[in-house]
Design an enzyme around this catalytic site. Structure first.
Site, PDB file in Angstrom:
ATOM      1  N   TRP A 167     -10.313   0.111  -4.550  1.00  0.00           N
ATOM      2  CA  TRP A 167      -9.816   1.466  -4.277  1.00  0.00           C
ATOM      3  C   TRP A 167      -8.423   1.669  -4.908  1.00  0.00           C
ATOM      4  O   TRP A 167      -8.088   2.744  -5.386  1.00  0.00           O
ATOM      5  CB  TRP A 167      -9.755   1.627  -2.755  1.00  0.00           C
ATOM      6  CG  TRP A 167      -9.304   2.936  -2.219  1.00  0.00           C
ATOM      7  CD1 TRP A 167      -8.173   3.160  -1.495  1.00  0.00           C
ATOM      8  CD2 TRP A 167      -9.962   4.207  -2.313  1.00  0.00           C
ATOM      9  NE1 TRP A 167      -8.080   4.480  -1.135  1.00  0.00           N
ATOM     10  CE2 TRP A 167      -9.167   5.150  -1.623  1.00  0.00           C
ATOM     11  CE3 TRP A 167     -11.144   4.641  -2.910  1.00  0.00           C
ATOM     12  CZ2 TRP A 167      -9.500   6.499  -1.515  1.00  0.00           C
ATOM     13  CZ3 TRP A 167     -11.486   5.987  -2.809  1.00  0.00           C
ATOM     14  CH2 TRP A 167     -10.674   6.887  -2.122  1.00  0.00           C
TER      15      TRP A 167
ATOM     16  N   SER B 200       0.814  -1.208   0.000  1.00  0.00           N
ATOM     17  CA  SER B 200       0.000   0.000   0.000  1.00  0.00           C
ATOM     18  C   SER B 200       0.855   1.268   0.000  1.00  0.00           C
ATOM     19  O   SER B 200       1.716   1.414  -0.847  1.00  0.00           O
ATOM     20  CB  SER B 200      -0.926  -0.076   1.206  1.00  0.00           C
ATOM     21  OG  SER B 200      -2.112   0.568   0.902  1.00  0.00           O
TER      22      SER B 200
ATOM     23  N   HIS C  60      -7.766  -5.838   0.935  1.00  0.00           N
ATOM     24  CA  HIS C  60      -6.518  -5.076   0.955  1.00  0.00           C
ATOM     25  C   HIS C  60      -5.644  -5.582   2.106  1.00  0.00           C
ATOM     26  O   HIS C  60      -5.943  -5.339   3.275  1.00  0.00           O
ATOM     27  CB  HIS C  60      -6.898  -3.609   1.184  1.00  0.00           C
ATOM     28  CG  HIS C  60      -5.763  -2.651   1.121  1.00  0.00           C
ATOM     29  ND1 HIS C  60      -4.962  -2.516   0.025  1.00  0.00           N
ATOM     30  CD2 HIS C  60      -5.290  -1.762   2.042  1.00  0.00           C
ATOM     31  CE1 HIS C  60      -4.048  -1.573   0.248  1.00  0.00           C
ATOM     32  NE2 HIS C  60      -4.237  -1.103   1.474  1.00  0.00           N
TER      33      HIS C  60
ATOM     34  N   LYS D 162       4.227   2.277  -2.358  1.00  0.00           N
ATOM     35  CA  LYS D 162       4.546   3.493  -3.125  1.00  0.00           C
ATOM     36  C   LYS D 162       5.997   3.887  -2.792  1.00  0.00           C
ATOM     37  O   LYS D 162       6.809   4.207  -3.659  1.00  0.00           O
ATOM     38  CB  LYS D 162       3.607   4.653  -2.755  1.00  0.00           C
ATOM     39  CG  LYS D 162       2.095   4.326  -2.853  1.00  0.00           C
ATOM     40  CD  LYS D 162       1.244   5.547  -2.477  1.00  0.00           C
ATOM     41  CE  LYS D 162      -0.116   5.252  -1.849  1.00  0.00           C
ATOM     42  NZ  LYS D 162      -1.139   4.616  -2.576  1.00  0.00           N
TER      43      LYS D 162
HETATM   44  C1  GCU Z   1      -5.482   4.647   1.957  1.00  0.00           C
HETATM   45  C2  GCU Z   1      -4.947   5.460   0.793  1.00  0.00           C
HETATM   46  C3  GCU Z   1      -4.152   4.590  -0.181  1.00  0.00           C
HETATM   47  C4  GCU Z   1      -3.107   3.790   0.567  1.00  0.00           C
HETATM   48  C5  GCU Z   1      -3.756   3.020   1.687  1.00  0.00           C
HETATM   49  C6  GCU Z   1      -2.793   2.256   2.591  1.00  0.00           C
HETATM   50  O1  GCU Z   1      -6.491   3.806   1.534  1.00  0.00           O
HETATM   51  O2  GCU Z   1      -6.030   6.082   0.169  1.00  0.00           O
HETATM   52  O3  GCU Z   1      -3.531   5.387  -1.168  1.00  0.00           O
HETATM   53  O4  GCU Z   1      -2.407   2.952  -0.330  1.00  0.00           O
HETATM   54  O5  GCU Z   1      -4.446   3.908   2.544  1.00  0.00           O
HETATM   55  O6  GCU Z   1      -1.654   2.639   2.712  1.00  0.00           O
HETATM   56  O7  GCU Z   1      -3.249   1.284   3.216  1.00  0.00           O
END
Ligand code: GCU
Length: 417
Positions: free
Chosen positions: A348, A257, A398, A261
Site C-alpha cells: 500500500w 507511516s 506495515h 510523512k
Molecule cells: C493508512 C493511510 C497511509 C498511512 C497509514 C498509517 O493506511 O492510507 O497513508 O501512512 O494509514 O499511518 O498507518
C-alpha cells in the site's frame, strides 16, 4: 437540444457511476506507466543549479511550493514554552531514567512528553518521534498517564471508542525498543501526535491550529494536520535544547507511516534535525506521487482530508501537473543522513516508489559530495543499500520492528557524530 440533453445525462450518469465505484489500488507493476520527475536542480527560468550555495538559496522556492500546494504554511513564530517535570523514575534496572514532562505553550495548550534517557549525566544523542496512541503504549510503566484524547488505535480491549484504556499500556512497545536504544547510548523522546492535533477531520478544533491560532499567526485552513504535527516536532527541539542531558545537535527524527510523512515535512522546514528516518511513510511521504501504485492522491485526500490543504485534492489523477514530487521533499533534507525504509507486506505504501523517492535525491546530495543511493537496483529483502541516503525493504507487515531499529541504530552510529 435533445442531443445536448442526452449528452449531459450520459456524462452525469457516468460521473455518478465512477464516484460510486470502490477505489481499487493498482498493485500491478506492469500498469504503473511512464512519468517524468521534475528536476530538483532546475529553476523556474530553466537554468540548472550547479553548487550547494545556489541550492541553499533556491531551496526556499521548493519549500514554498510544498507549502502552497500540499501541507500548508508553517508558522514562523516561536512560542513561549513552560515545562514542568511530572516524574523522574529509574527504569530498566537502573540503566535509564524515565522522565515525564508537561509542556505548556503560551499558557494555552499543554502536551505530555515522555523521555527515556541513559542514567548518566553526559549529554546523549536522542531519537525523537511522535506516537499514534499515547505515551502509555510505548512502555508498561504505570506512571505514564493514559492519553485521554482521540487515538487512531481501536483494538477492542486496549482502546475503546478510540480512547486509550489501561490495557493499552505497552501495546506498541516493540515500535520503541527503549532498552536497545539505551544499551546503544541513545535516549528516546516521544509525544502523542494527538496532543498537537487529534487525527480526524475535526481534530483541528481542539488542536494547536485552533488553540494557538492567534499566537502562531495562521488560520486553521492555511495549514494541515501534518503541518501541525511537524510544528510539534520542531517545538520538541526547542524544548530539548533546554534539557542538559540531551545533545540537541544530535536529534535523530523518526516517524512511522503518517507520522513519517510529518517527520519528513518537519525536517524539510527545520534544519536542526541531525538525521531523518522515514519508516514506511508511503503516499504523501517518501513515495513518488506520480507512480501509480498502492495508495494514490485521490484516495489519501478522500480518506484523510485533514492531512493536507484542501486544494491538494485538485491533483487527483492529475499528478503530472504537480510542481514537485516527493523526491524533492527528500532532497530538502540534504546533506543530512536520510534513511527510507519499506516492508514487503506493505505494498500500500509502494516500496518501489519510496526507494525511487530516496534514489532521486542523488543530484542534491552530490552537491555536498555526499553519497546517496547511487545507481543501485531495488535491493532484496533485509539488505540495506546506500550510505548517507540509505534504504531497506524488510520482510513482514506495515510496522516498525526490531529489525528496523537495528538498522537505524547502526545508521546513527555511523553518521550522526
Ligand atoms: C493508512 C493511510 C497511509 C498511512 C497509514 C498509517 O493506511 O492510507 O497513508 O501512512 O494509514 O499511518 O498507518
Amino acid at each position: 437540444m435533445k442531443t445536448s440533453l442526452l449528452l449531459f445525462s450520459l456524462t452525469f450518469w457516468s460521473i455518478m457511476a465512477q464516484a460510486q465505484q470502490p477505489f481499487v489500488a493498482n498493485m500491478d507493476e506492469s500498469k504503473v506507466g511512464n512519468f517524468t520527475l521534475p528536476n530538483p536542480l532546475q529553476k523556474p527560468d530553466g537554468s540548472i543549479i550547479k553548487n550547494k550555495k545556489d541550492w541553499e538559496k533556491h531551496r526556499g522556492y521548493w519549500l514554498a511550493q510544498f507549502q502552497q500546494t500540499m501541507y500548508g504554511k508553517m508558522p514562523e513564530k516561536k512560542l513561549k514554552q513552560s515545562s514542568q517535570l511530572v516524574s523522574r523514575t529509574e527504569i530498566l534496572g537502573g540503566k535509564a531514567i524515565q522522565y515525564i514532562w508537561t509542556i505548556t505553550f503560551e499558557g494555552k495548550h499543554s502536551i505530555s512528553v515522555l523521555g527515556v534517557l541513559p542514567n548518566k549525566s553526559a549529554k546523549v544523542p536522542v531519537f525523537l518521534g511522535l506516537n499514534f496512541c499515547g505515551n502509555q503504549t510505548t512502555n508498561t510503566d504505570k506512571r505514564i498517564p493514559i492519553f485521554e484524547k482521540y487515538v487512531v488505535c481501536n483494538e477492542a480491549t486496549q482502546f475503546k471508542n478510540n480512547l486509550g484504556q489501561a490495557e493499552s499500556r505497552g501495546a506498541q512497545a516493540s515500535r520503541w525498543q527503549f532498552e536497545k536504544l539505551i544499551d546503544a547510548g541513545y535516549g528516546s523522546i516521544t509525544v502523542a501526535c494527538g496532543d498537537f492535533e487529534e487525527d480526524l477531520p475535526t481534530g483541528y478544533q481542539n488542536g494547536i491550529r485552533t488553540t494557538l491560532a492567534d499566537q502562531l499567526g495562521l488560520k486553521t485552513e492555511e495549514w494541515s494536520a501534518i503541518g501541525a504535527w511537524a510544528w510539534g516536532l520542531s517545538s520538541m527541539v526547542d524544548f530539548l535544547e533546554t534539557i542538559p542531558q540531551v545533545d540537541a545537535q544530535k536529534i535523530i527524527l523518526h516517524g512511522h507511516s503518517r507520522l513519517g510523512k510529518a517527520a519528513l515535512w518537519a525536517a524539510a522546514n527545520d534544519q536542526r534535525f541531525a538525521a531523518i528516518i522515514s519508516n514506511e511513510s508511503g503516499e504523501g511521504g517518501a513515495a513518488l506521487t506520480r507512480r501509480n501504485y498502492g495508495e494514490n492522491l485521490w484516495r489519501i485526500t478522500n480518506s484523510f482530508p485533514h492531512w493536507f490543504l484542501k486544494s491538494y485534492q485538485h491533483y487527483a489523477y492529475k499528478e503530472n501537473e504537480l510542481p514537485f514530487d516527493q523526491h524533492i521533499l527528500l532532497s530538502l533534507l540534504a546533506p543530512r543522513p536520510l534513511y527510507v525504509a519499506s516492508a514487503m507486506g506493505d505494498q500500500w505504501s509502494d516500496p518501489k516508489g519510496e526507494f525511487l523517492g530516496a534514489q532521486n535525491t542523488e543530484a542534491v546530495y552530490q552537491l555536498y559530495r555526499k553519497p546517496g543511493l547511487g545507481t543501485v537496483a531495488f535491493p532484496g529483502l533485509n539488505a540495506p543499500v546506500g550510505k548517507q541516503v540509505r534504504y531497506h525493504i524488510r520482510e513482514g507487515k506495515h510496522d516498525m520492528t526490531l529489525y528496523d531499529w537495528e538498522q537505524y541504530i547502526k545508521f546513527a552510529r555511523e553518521l550522526v557524530k
